[in-house]
Design a protein around this motif. Structure first.
Motif, short mmCIF file in Angstrom:
data_model
loop_
_atom_site.label_atom_id
_atom_site.label_comp_id
_atom_site.label_asym_id
_atom_site.label_seq_id
_atom_site.Cartn_x
_atom_site.Cartn_y
_atom_site.Cartn_z
N HIS A 266 -8.29 -7.02 -1.66
CA HIS A 266 -8.48 -6.07 -0.86
C HIS A 266 -7.77 -4.76 -1.05
N HIS A 267 -6.91 -5.08 -1.90
CA HIS A 267 -5.71 -3.92 -2.22
C HIS A 267 -6.29 -2.92 -3.57
N PHE A 268 -7.65 -3.33 -3.91
CA PHE A 268 -8.09 -2.54 -4.91
C PHE A 268 -9.34 -1.84 -4.30
N SER A 269 -9.44 -0.41 -4.67
CA SER A 269 -10.78 0.34 -4.36
C SER A 269 -11.57 0.43 -5.46
N THR B 40 -9.67 0.45 -9.08
CA THR B 40 -8.31 0.70 -9.11
C THR B 40 -7.35 0.38 -8.29
N PRO B 41 -6.11 0.06 -8.46
CA PRO B 41 -5.09 -0.67 -7.44
C PRO B 41 -4.72 0.62 -6.39
N THR B 42 -4.45 0.11 -5.21
CA THR B 42 -4.10 1.24 -4.42
C THR B 42 -2.66 0.79 -3.55
N THR B 43 -2.05 -0.31 -3.82
CA THR B 43 -0.86 -0.66 -3.09
C THR B 43 0.08 -0.94 -4.25
N THR B 44 1.50 -0.88 -3.79
CA THR B 44 2.41 -1.14 -4.73
C THR B 44 2.52 -2.30 -5.55
N THR C 29 -0.04 -4.30 -6.34
CA THR C 29 -1.27 -4.23 -7.40
C THR C 29 -1.07 -3.15 -8.33
N LYS C 30 -0.19 -2.21 -8.15
CA LYS C 30 -0.15 -1.15 -9.44
C LYS C 30 1.05 -1.90 -10.07
#
Length: 310
Positions: A47-50, A77-81, A83-84
């Motif tokens: 849920h932390h990937f768009s 793409t990753p959206t949170t710290t 997941t990045k």
């Protein structure tokens, strides 16, 4: 004779084995572990990937493959710290990991092709024209020449592009031009991001196809570089062998400074001129010879060899 037979049975250090099959087996196990870890982390944080979603496991595998192959479509793409940071670690480790693991697989396929072609060439040697046959195969050394390796590798690349184009047209419902465009951009790891795999079957196919095709392209570039280096070495060898020996070269080739050049000294000097052997290599070999020459007589006798194994 009994002593010699006992000496011959002396245990020796086994020759290292670098078989393609063992590399493939080890690569497959390590790749499964690496991808399983990536899939697990992605699935727990999906849920932390768009981006468009199909199936959690398939999307996770697709994202890991696209990241590891450095294609970067940009559709997921990753959206949170967290997941990045995961993506940064995964791509940095995978950047070197993918070549080490999967180059063995591609090598295995190409080596298999080479052995099959070589076997066919040996079987049909009487039916092939000698000049054309020698152009592609080196039967004395039991290998396919570098120009044939380049042709095989480029053939695999063309096959991957063709398969990718067909699947994208019939599965992703893209036009032939867009299918060919996406196939080439994927194989060459450019990945502009204007086209990507959005369907479930397409992402399943991409997870396997991207691994094989990107490594096939890398192997083709490697063989192209090897072909250029081989051509340069052959030109250098031809130039070296065409030169007459000067006085300075005579003095340089006279290793033991005894006033004449032996056949072995001449061979060593010419190999150095061609760049096939370095001064460091010669020094290491000489040091090993000195260790075996226990009598310091300038030659290795059977007694010296037996004494060194005691």
């Amino acid at each position: 004779m009994a002593v010699i037979n006992d000496f011959d049975r002396h245990p020796s250090i086994p020759k290292p084995q670098f078989t393609s099959y063992s590399i493939v087996r080890q690569s497959f196990v390590l790749l499964l572990i690496y991808l399983s870890l990536g899939i697990l982390i992605y699935s727990l944080n999906r849920h932390h990937f768009s981006g468009p979603q199909t199936h959690p496991v398939v999307d996770a595998l697709y994202f890991c493959i696209v990241t590891m192959c450095t294609i970067g479509y940009g559709d997921i793409t990753p959206t949170t710290t967290a997941t990045k940071l995961f993506s940064i670690t995964f791509v940095l480790v995978g950047f070197g990991f993918i070549d080490i693991l999967l180059s063995g697989m591609v090598s295995y396929v190409l080596d298999l092709q080479e052995s099959l072609l070589l076997s066919a060439a040996k079987a049909d040697v009487d039916h092939l024209h000698e000049a054309a046959h020698a152009y592609f195969f080196d039967l004395k050394k039991g290998r396919v020449r570098i120009r044939m390796k380049v042709a095989l590798a480029l053939g695999v690349v063309v096959l991957c592009i063709g398969i990718g184009t067909g699947v994208m047209h019939f599965v992703e419902r893209l036009g032939w031009l867009d299918s060919f465009y996406l196939s080439v951009m994927s194989v060459t790891t450019v990945g502009y991001g204007d086209r990507a795999f959005n369907s479930l079957p397409g992402r399943i196919f991409a997870s396997i196809w991207l691994l094989v095709s990107t490594l096939a392209v890398a192997r083709a570039f490697l063989y192209l570089a090897e072909a250029r280096i081989d051509k340069r070495h052959r030109m250098m060898a031809k130039w070296v062998l065409g030169q007459d020996m000067t006085v300075s070269q005579f003095l340089a080739a006279d290793i033991d400074n005894n006033g004449f050049i032996s056949k072995s000294e001449y061979v060593i000097y010419k190999l150095k001129e061609m760049g096939k052997i370095s001064e460091k290599d010669i020094l290491l070999i000489c040091n090993q010879f000195d260790r075996l020459d226990t009598g310091n007589c300038g030659k290795i006798t059977l007694a010296d060899l037996m004494e060194s194994h005691q």
